[in-house]
Design an enzyme around this catalytic site. Structure first.
Site, PDB file in Angstrom:
ATOM      1  N   SER A 143       0.866  -1.184   0.000  1.00 15.26           N
ATOM      2  CA  SER A 143       0.000   0.000   0.000  1.00 15.26           C
ATOM      3  C   SER A 143       0.894   1.222   0.000  1.00 15.26           C
ATOM      4  O   SER A 143       2.086   1.134   0.339  1.00 15.26           O
ATOM      5  CB  SER A 143      -0.829  -0.020   1.290  1.00 15.26           C
ATOM      6  OG  SER A 143      -1.371   1.256   1.566  1.00 15.26           O
ATOM      7  N   TYR A 156      -2.364  -0.906  10.333  1.00 18.82           N
ATOM      8  CA  TYR A 156      -2.348  -1.144   8.883  1.00 18.82           C
ATOM      9  C   TYR A 156      -1.038  -0.615   8.280  1.00 18.82           C
ATOM     10  O   TYR A 156      -0.348  -1.317   7.531  1.00 18.82           O
ATOM     11  CB  TYR A 156      -3.559  -0.465   8.237  1.00 18.82           C
ATOM     12  CG  TYR A 156      -3.680  -0.688   6.744  1.00 18.82           C
ATOM     13  CD1 TYR A 156      -4.251  -1.849   6.233  1.00 18.82           C
ATOM     14  CD2 TYR A 156      -3.230   0.266   5.837  1.00 18.82           C
ATOM     15  CE1 TYR A 156      -4.362  -2.057   4.854  1.00 18.82           C
ATOM     16  CE2 TYR A 156      -3.340   0.074   4.463  1.00 18.82           C
ATOM     17  CZ  TYR A 156      -3.915  -1.085   3.978  1.00 18.82           C
ATOM     18  OH  TYR A 156      -4.028  -1.279   2.616  1.00 18.82           O
TER      19      TYR A 156
HETATM   20  N1  LIG Z   1      -8.370  -0.744  -2.182  1.00 19.65           N
HETATM   21  C1  LIG Z   1      -7.294   0.029  -2.075  1.00 19.65           C
HETATM   22  O1  LIG Z   1      -7.324   1.229  -2.341  1.00 19.65           O
HETATM   23  C2  LIG Z   1      -5.998  -0.555  -1.623  1.00 19.65           C
HETATM   24  C3  LIG Z   1      -4.897   0.299  -1.589  1.00 19.65           C
HETATM   25  C4  LIG Z   1      -3.672  -0.206  -1.199  1.00 19.65           C
HETATM   26  C5  LIG Z   1      -3.555  -1.531  -0.869  1.00 19.65           C
HETATM   27  N2  LIG Z   1      -4.636  -2.352  -0.892  1.00 19.65           N
HETATM   28  C6  LIG Z   1      -4.438  -3.750  -0.520  1.00 19.65           C
HETATM   29  O2  LIG Z   1      -4.974  -4.594  -1.507  1.00 19.65           O
HETATM   30  C7  LIG Z   1      -5.369  -5.824  -0.885  1.00 19.65           C
HETATM   31  C8  LIG Z   1      -6.812  -6.135  -1.256  1.00 19.65           C
HETATM   32  O3  LIG Z   1      -7.617  -5.056  -0.811  1.00 19.65           O
HETATM   33  P1  LIG Z   1      -9.081  -4.773  -1.356  1.00 19.65           P
HETATM   34  O4  LIG Z   1      -9.209  -3.317  -1.422  1.00 19.65           O
HETATM   35  O5  LIG Z   1      -9.348  -5.614  -2.534  1.00 19.65           O
HETATM   36  O6  LIG Z   1      -9.920  -5.281  -0.090  1.00 19.65           O
HETATM   37  P2  LIG Z   1     -11.287  -6.081   0.008  1.00 19.65           P
HETATM   38  O7  LIG Z   1     -12.223  -5.639  -1.047  1.00 19.65           O
HETATM   39  O8  LIG Z   1     -11.672  -5.969   1.434  1.00 19.65           O
HETATM   40  O9  LIG Z   1     -10.868  -7.597  -0.330  1.00 19.65           O
HETATM   41  C9  LIG Z   1      -9.995  -8.304   0.505  1.00 19.65           C
HETATM   42  C10 LIG Z   1     -10.344  -9.774   0.430  1.00 19.65           C
HETATM   43  O10 LIG Z   1      -9.452 -10.494   1.308  1.00 19.65           O
HETATM   44  C11 LIG Z   1     -10.230 -11.358   2.125  1.00 19.65           C
HETATM   45  N3  LIG Z   1      -9.634 -11.653   3.413  1.00 19.65           N
HETATM   46  C12 LIG Z   1      -9.407 -10.775   4.423  1.00 19.65           C
HETATM   47  N4  LIG Z   1      -8.957 -11.427   5.493  1.00 19.65           N
HETATM   48  C13 LIG Z   1      -8.903 -12.745   5.167  1.00 19.65           C
HETATM   49  C14 LIG Z   1      -8.541 -13.917   5.877  1.00 19.65           C
HETATM   50  N5  LIG Z   1      -8.177 -13.879   7.164  1.00 19.65           N
HETATM   51  N6  LIG Z   1      -8.589 -15.109   5.240  1.00 19.65           N
HETATM   52  C15 LIG Z   1      -9.007 -15.178   3.951  1.00 19.65           C
HETATM   53  N7  LIG Z   1      -9.375 -14.103   3.237  1.00 19.65           N
HETATM   54  C16 LIG Z   1      -9.328 -12.894   3.840  1.00 19.65           C
HETATM   55  C17 LIG Z   1     -11.493 -10.549   2.330  1.00 19.65           C
HETATM   56  O11 LIG Z   1     -12.529 -11.334   2.876  1.00 19.65           O
HETATM   57  P3  LIG Z   1     -13.588 -10.587   3.863  1.00 19.65           P
HETATM   58  O12 LIG Z   1     -14.470  -9.795   2.969  1.00 19.65           O
HETATM   59  O13 LIG Z   1     -14.280 -11.704   4.553  1.00 19.65           O
HETATM   60  O14 LIG Z   1     -12.773  -9.725   4.793  1.00 19.65           O
HETATM   61  C18 LIG Z   1     -11.761 -10.029   0.929  1.00 19.65           C
HETATM   62  O15 LIG Z   1     -12.437 -10.965   0.119  1.00 19.65           O
HETATM   63  C19 LIG Z   1      -5.170  -5.628   0.607  1.00 19.65           C
HETATM   64  O16 LIG Z   1      -3.949  -6.175   1.010  1.00 19.65           O
HETATM   65  C20 LIG Z   1      -5.138  -4.125   0.752  1.00 19.65           C
HETATM   66  O17 LIG Z   1      -4.424  -3.717   1.891  1.00 19.65           O
HETATM   67  C21 LIG Z   1      -5.868  -1.889  -1.243  1.00 19.65           C
END
Ligand SMILES: NC(=O)c1ccc[n+]([C@@H]2O[C@H](COP(=O)([O-])OP(=O)(O)OC[C@H]3O[C@@H](n4cnc5c(N)ncnc54)[C@H](OP(=O)(O)O)[C@@H]3O)[C@@H](O)[C@H]2O)c1
Length: 253
Positions: A143, A156
């Site tokens: 991130s 985080y």
């Molecule tokens: N979106 C952004 O702007 C952004 C920016 C920088 C970095 N990121 C990074 O990108 C990655 C994905 O983020 P996203 O935005 O796509 O988030 P998201 O929409 O919340 O998707 C994350 C997925 O990971 C699953 N997950 C979380 N904890 C888990 C566990 N213990 N075991 C198995 N699965 C698990 C979640 O399931 P649940 O729904 O059940 O939690 C969800 O399906 C993350 O590492 C995040 O930090 C995102």
């Protein structure tokens, strides 16, 4: 010498965590559409139905909680029993519990457990296989928070900063086995994780002001960079931080 299939991930066995939705879903689908055999790993039970239309020839779903080390070991066992190798691991699953008390001990423990420890453990077990193969690529999704200070979310930010450094540490240790380890740093991507700030005009404007390309990212913007780092095109790249942030980190005024 001209190298054929420089960017190809065809037939590579790829594990993507957090693949039920958001960034992980787009990355997993991207590899699938480019010919890879993809393990979609997530705790969301609907995942299996969701991806059933892709057929079973090149997709596998594993429903598990990445907070459980035995479940992490089982991902590796299942992949090897079924496909015999693991070429690419993408540690994408992550949580941000900012809406709760950011200085609560449980928030700290939980966040570090999923964002950092799970990525460490899965990399550890997957790399044992990659060492035997003498090849592999690991990509950690961090991130902007790995590089910069953002308010009210210390666990985080700390977890992502540590994952960025874990990338370099493992890149150093695993290079001798022809395993590359890299870090992709997304900027603001519209997913469930960021929807609240996207829908709040004040918060959105604050974020918009940082983005040179004048738009938030979409999860599909992460596909190309991940495929690149997983492919032979990136054979001489390890230990790097690759921002995919619309120019956030490059912007002065
Ligand atoms: N979106 C952004 O702007 C952004 C920016 C920088 C970095 N990121 C990074 O990108 C990655 C994905 O983020 P996203 O935005 O796509 O988030 P998201 O929409 O919340 O998707 C994350 C997925 O990971 C699953 N997950 C979380 N904890 C888990 C566990 N213990 N075991 C198995 N699965 C698990 C979640 O399931 P649940 O729904 O059940 O939690 C969800 O399906 C993350 O590492 C995040 O930090 C995102």
């Amino acid at each position: 010498m001209v190298q054929n299939n420089l960017f190809s991930v065809k037939d590579k066995v790829v594990i993507v965590t957090g693949a039920a939705r958001g960034n992980g879903r787009a990355i997993a689908e991207g590899f699938f559409h480019h010919g890879a055999i993809v393990y979609f790993v997530d705790r969301l039970k609907e995942l299996e139905d969701d991806i059933s239309s892709y057929g079973k020839e090149r997709t596998r779903s594993i429903i598990c909680d990445l907070g459980d080390e035995e479940a992490i070991k089982a991902i590796v066992t299942e992949s090897i029993e079924r496909d015999g190798r693991i070429d690419v691991l993408i540690n994408n699953a992550g949580i941000s519990l900012a809406s709760e008390d950011p200085y609560d001990n449980d928030v700290w423990e939980q966040t570090l457990k999923i964002n950092l420890k799970a990525a460490f453990l899965l990399s550890k077990y997957v790399s044992k296989i990659m060492i035997q193969q003498e090849s592999g690529a690991i990509i950690n999704i961090t991130s902007l928070g790995a590089m910069l200070g953002f308010p009210n979310n210390p666990s985080y930010i700390a977890s992502k900063g540590a994952l960025k450094q874990l990338t370099k540490a493992m890149a150093r240790d695993l290079a001798q086995y022809n395993i590359r380890v890299n870090n992709v740093c997304p900027g603001y991507i519209l997913t469930n994780m960021t929807r609240k700030s996207y829908n709040d005009p004040v918060l959105k404007r604050e974020r918009d002001n940082h983005i040179i390309l004048e738009r938030w990212g979409s999860p599909s913007d992460l596909v190309g960079p991940c495929i690149f780092l997983a492919s032979n095109a990136a054979n001489y790249i390890t230990g790097i931080d690759l921002p995919v942030d619309g120019g956030w980190l490059a912007k002065g005024l």
